[in-house]
Motif scaffolding. Structure first.
Motif, mmCIF file in Angstrom:
data_model
loop_
_atom_site.group_PDB
_atom_site.id
_atom_site.type_symbol
_atom_site.label_atom_id
_atom_site.label_comp_id
_atom_site.label_asym_id
_atom_site.label_seq_id
_atom_site.Cartn_x
_atom_site.Cartn_y
_atom_site.Cartn_z
ATOM 1 N N ALA A 81 0.826 -1.354 0.046
ATOM 2 C CA ALA A 81 0.249 0.120 -0.081
ATOM 3 C C ALA A 81 1.031 1.046 -0.097
ATOM 4 C CB ALA A 81 -0.926 -0.005 1.177
ATOM 5 N N GLU A 94 -3.541 5.551 -2.321
ATOM 6 C CA GLU A 94 -2.954 4.691 -3.418
ATOM 7 C C GLU A 94 -2.784 5.829 -4.493
ATOM 8 O OE1 GLU A 94 -1.731 1.677 -6.097
ATOM 9 O OE2 GLU A 94 -2.326 2.293 -3.839
ATOM 10 N N TYR A 119 -6.321 -3.282 -1.172
ATOM 11 C CA TYR A 119 -5.309 -3.209 0.042
ATOM 12 C C TYR A 119 -5.881 -2.736 1.566
ATOM 13 C CZ TYR A 119 -1.442 -3.005 -3.315
ATOM 14 O OH TYR A 119 -0.569 -3.152 -4.190
ATOM 15 N N TYR A 123 -6.020 -4.580 4.985
ATOM 16 C CA TYR A 123 -5.412 -4.152 6.027
ATOM 17 C C TYR A 123 -6.517 -4.760 7.535
ATOM 18 C CZ TYR A 123 -3.659 -1.145 9.456
ATOM 19 O OH TYR A 123 -3.016 -0.305 10.575
#
Length: 789
Positions: A81, A94, A119, A123
């Motif tokens: 990321a 991003e 991502y 996460y």
């Protein structure tokens, strides 16, 4: 738990996953060309700049990985990321650097947003967030020219992210299943695989050295004389290393299509011995294109329309049917599914075990295979670099950049009726080049061109905006050609360091150019090599090996070996002509007659086919004019000409296969199409006569190289002239002895070969040689040919 850890990992990056599953629609260079002119180095710089500006809550470059267990394997998705903003609302950032006026972005690009959402879910899983927790997903777009930033923020619950993410994974599952099942087959087939031939002398040791290099994650340089079987000696141990789990893919890199064919044959031979693997031969795009003109959009190519809607099915079907994938197979499948054959080839390569391709696809910053190398991560790839002596000049070309002043003026005239803004920026670039031109007499080294680079950036920004508005206009092809050259120039400008020299020069047609000349490409190449596990460089002419070690890699702990020749000393007769030279100061009619007389004596000693290699076409013509009257009808002669087409080349080589009463003498140029890569075995070629030491013609770039390496290593003349020249000599001489049945003469016609500076560059096989004159050469050859069994 033990069973879980023993499961195979099927890995894919976040970027490759979303780009593969979510792509749809047409191939359209009219819309995507600007967006795709992505500068990885420039993009990385902008990433770092944006990340540094963020506050203490911003965590940059966070590696993320998620493991999804399946019955037989573990599906591993990983990536990095760009940023995680750890505030009350956790937000994934991003960053995308693009060449585009950001006001034209109505929202985030689908695949970019999909990366960020992946991502976010990964996460959330890592931190064990509850399903109802809200997360932010932020797309940060940065214009690489203006550094203007535009952000799009959206919010999702963890449950929404989970439903979406697991849907993507479900779509990919059949591909992961295929990957697992095929890998099991491949690995099982390798366990029983034996070397397919009886080992030649030194071949077993060579294969062991390659395997040991891979095992230790090192790089290896191999000086492998013709006949050592270097193709199979590098491929077989690499395949065995894959079978031992040390590597996952083999890239066999070549400079010429003929060596690619040899590699493909080697994989086929292993296949005949039970090896099961998917092997793709990548053919150049222009040779794969089914259209008269390569213009990739639905208006000009029926295969471009809806390509991405159909290509995955075409790839999956092909993978079930074939193991060796060539141009013909891709063209047939492309026709069946109406997809672009070149893109089909690249997509199929993603699933291949072995990829045979040109150097460009790994090393060239404009052409390299982004699906393998764009992530910047190290993978278990093996790079086998064939004819590695070619990579030095090829790499210099890849990492250099040229712009010509007259192109700016020509494009300015074309674009002025459609955009005064773009025309004005082109004029600014032209004015700066005009100032450089006034300072330049012949050529000029430049210390700083930051003002020109800034002007190019401004032109790039204006061009991006213009291209977003105007899809078609007269002169668009010329405009895009210059635009892409400017982008490449700016990308190489970002790489500028002590390994580059910037210079301006007047060209032969009186136009004026500026060049970023990559003098030492080792650092740029090492960046690419670092993306794999091990690299094996090999060639029949990798001498002196320290020269190639220095220019092809920056590592200090690279291995180097000299493979044993499989040929006996009795097979060849090495002659050095005394009292003859190709020096410029000696080039007169008397010397041309001197050389012609040597050739006449050598070809008269035994009827057969000979090749004579010269440093230039002009020199060739001057000696030929003296030689032809000497031999008259006793000899058949053929002459290489400039710019020979494929059919003419084949016709030339076909002459060596004909039966004839007299000797055939082919007059060729060193370093040309007949100087390497041709294979005339046994009686098809019994002599190679090399006129001169092959030194490159003196020119500005050669002198820049000489000065650079004189300063850095005290070996300026060697690096710029002697080593490249001797490589051409060794390549030309290597045309004669190709098999154990071959027998022939190698004649070096230049007394400079008697100097220590040249003799120290002789391969081991040249330890025994005979110095001869016009008077003695016939007797020497009579004894040699008389001893033929």
């Amino acid at each position: 738990m033990q069973e879980q850890t023993e499961k195979q990992n099927i890995k894919i990056s976040v970027r490759n996953l979303v780009e593969f599953i979510l792509r749809s629609g047409d191939i359209d260079n009219r819309k995507s060309r600007v967006m795709q002119a992505e500068a990885m180095q420039e993009g990385s710089r902008v990433h770092r700049k944006i990340q540094r500006r963020m506050g203490a809550s911003y965590h940059a470059e966070v590696p993320l990985k998620i493991e999804i267990p399946r019955e037989n394997y573990q599906f591993v998705i990983e990536g990095r990321a760009d940023g995680i903003i750890k505030e009350e609302l956790i937000t994934i950032d991003e960053i995308k650097g693009i060449y585009m006026d950001l006001s034209y972005l109505e929202g985030p690009v689908t695949v970019h947003l999909a990366q960020a959402k992946c991502y976010a879910y990964m996460y959330a899983q890592k931190e064990r967030f509850a399903p109802d927790v809200q997360m932010g997903v932020q797309m940060t777009y940065c214009n690489l020219d203006t550094e203007e930033i535009r952000r799009f923020v959206s919010h999702y619950t963890v449950q929404e992210l989970a439903d979406w993410f697991l849907g993507i994974v479900a779509e990919y599952e059949k591909w992961a299943d295929f990957q697992y099942q095929w890998r099991c087959k491949r690995q099982a087939s390798i366990q029983k695989l034996e070397f397919p031939f009886d080992y030649r002398e030194g071949q077993r040791e060579l294969a062991s050295d390659v395997y040991r290099t891979i095992y230790r994650k090192k790089n290896l340089f191999i000086q492998a004389p013709t006949g050592t079987g270097k193709t199979m000696s590098t491929i077989y141990p690499s395949v065995r290393a894959v079978g031992e789990g040390l590597a996952e893919k083999i890239f066999y890199l070549t400079a010429k299509s003929i060596t690619a064919t040899v590699a493909l044959d080697a994989f086929r031979i292993l296949g005949g011995k039970g090896y099961q693997a998917k092997t793709v031969l990548i053919t150049a795009k222009e040779k794969m294109c089914v259209c008269e003109e390569m213009d990739c959009n639905p208006q000009n190519c029926p295969y471009a329309e809806g390509h991405f809607d159909r290509v995955n099915d075409a790839v999956f079907e092909l993978l079930q049917k074939e193991e060796i994938f060539t141009r013909e197979i891709f063209l047939e499948q492309a026709h069946r599914h109406r997809v672009c054959p070149f893109e089909l080839c690249l997509d199929t390569a993603s699933w291949a075990d072995n990829i045979i391709c040109d150097y460009n696809y790994v090393f060239d910053p404009n052409v390299y295979l982004r699906r393998f190398f764009a992530e910047g991560t190290k993978e278990e790839y093996l790079f086998l670099v064939d004819e590695a002596h070619n990579l030095v000049e090829r790499a210099r070309s890849m990492y250099s950049a040229v712009l010509v002043k007259e192109d700016f003026l020509a494009v300015k005239k074309l674009v002025k009726p459609y955009s005064k803004k773009v025309a004005a920026e082109l004029e600014k670039c032209n004015k700066i080049l005009l100032a450089y031109k006034r300072e330049c007499e012949d050529y000029q080294i430049c210390e700083n061109i930051s003002n020109f680079a800034f002007a190019l950036m401004r032109f790039g920004a204006a061009a991006d905006t213009f291209l977003q508005k105007s899809t078609e206009f007269p002169g668009k092809k010329e405009f895009l050609d210059l635009y892409l050259k400017v982008r490449h120039f700016l990308n190489m400008y970002e790489r500028l360091d002590e390994h580059y020299v910037i210079y301006t020069q007047f060209l032969e047609n009186h136009s004026f150019m500026i060049k970023l000349f990559c003098v030492d490409p080792a650092l740029n190449l090492q960046e690419c090599l670092d993306k794999g596990r091990s690299t094996v460089f090999f060639s029949a002419t990798l001498l002196p090996i320290q020269y190639y070690k220095k220019l092809l890699s920056t590592k200090e702990d690279n291995y180097a070996i000299y493979a044993k020749t499989a040929f006996s000393k009795e097979q060849s007769c090495l002659l050095i002509g005394d009292g003859v030279s190709s020096k410029y100061t000696r080039r007169n009619r008397m010397e041309f007659q001197n050389i012609a007389k040597y050739i006449q004596k050598i070809v008269s000693a035994k009827n057969g086919n000979y090749m004579v290699f010269f440093p230039s076409y002009r020199f060739l013509e001057q000696v030929y004019e003296e030689f032809f009257p000497m031999m008259g009808e006793q000899t058949d002669c053929i002459v290489q000409t400039t710019g020979m087409k494929e059919e003419e080349r084949e016709e030339f080589l076909g002459e060596f296969e004909k039966e004839r009463k007299h000797s055939l003498v082919g007059f060729c140029v060193m370093g040309g199409i007949f100087g390497e890569g041709i294979d005339l075995k046994e009686e098809l070629l019994i002599g190679a006569i090399v006129v001169g030491t092959g030194l490159p013609q003196v020119g500005q770039e050669r002198e820049i190289l000489r000065q650079y390496f004189e300063t850095h290593s005290g070996e300026g003349f060697d690096y710029a002239y002697r080593y490249p020249g001797m490589n051409k000599v060794l390549q030309a001489a290597g045309r004669v002895i190709r098999t154990k049945e071959d027998r022939g003469v190698i004649a070096l016609l230049d007394e400079r070969f008697l100097q220590w500076e040249y003799r120290r560059l002789f391969p081991r096989e040249w330890e025994e040689y005979t110095v001869c004159s016009h008077e003695s050469v016939s007797n020497v050859l009579k004894n040699f040919w008389g001893g033929q069994k």
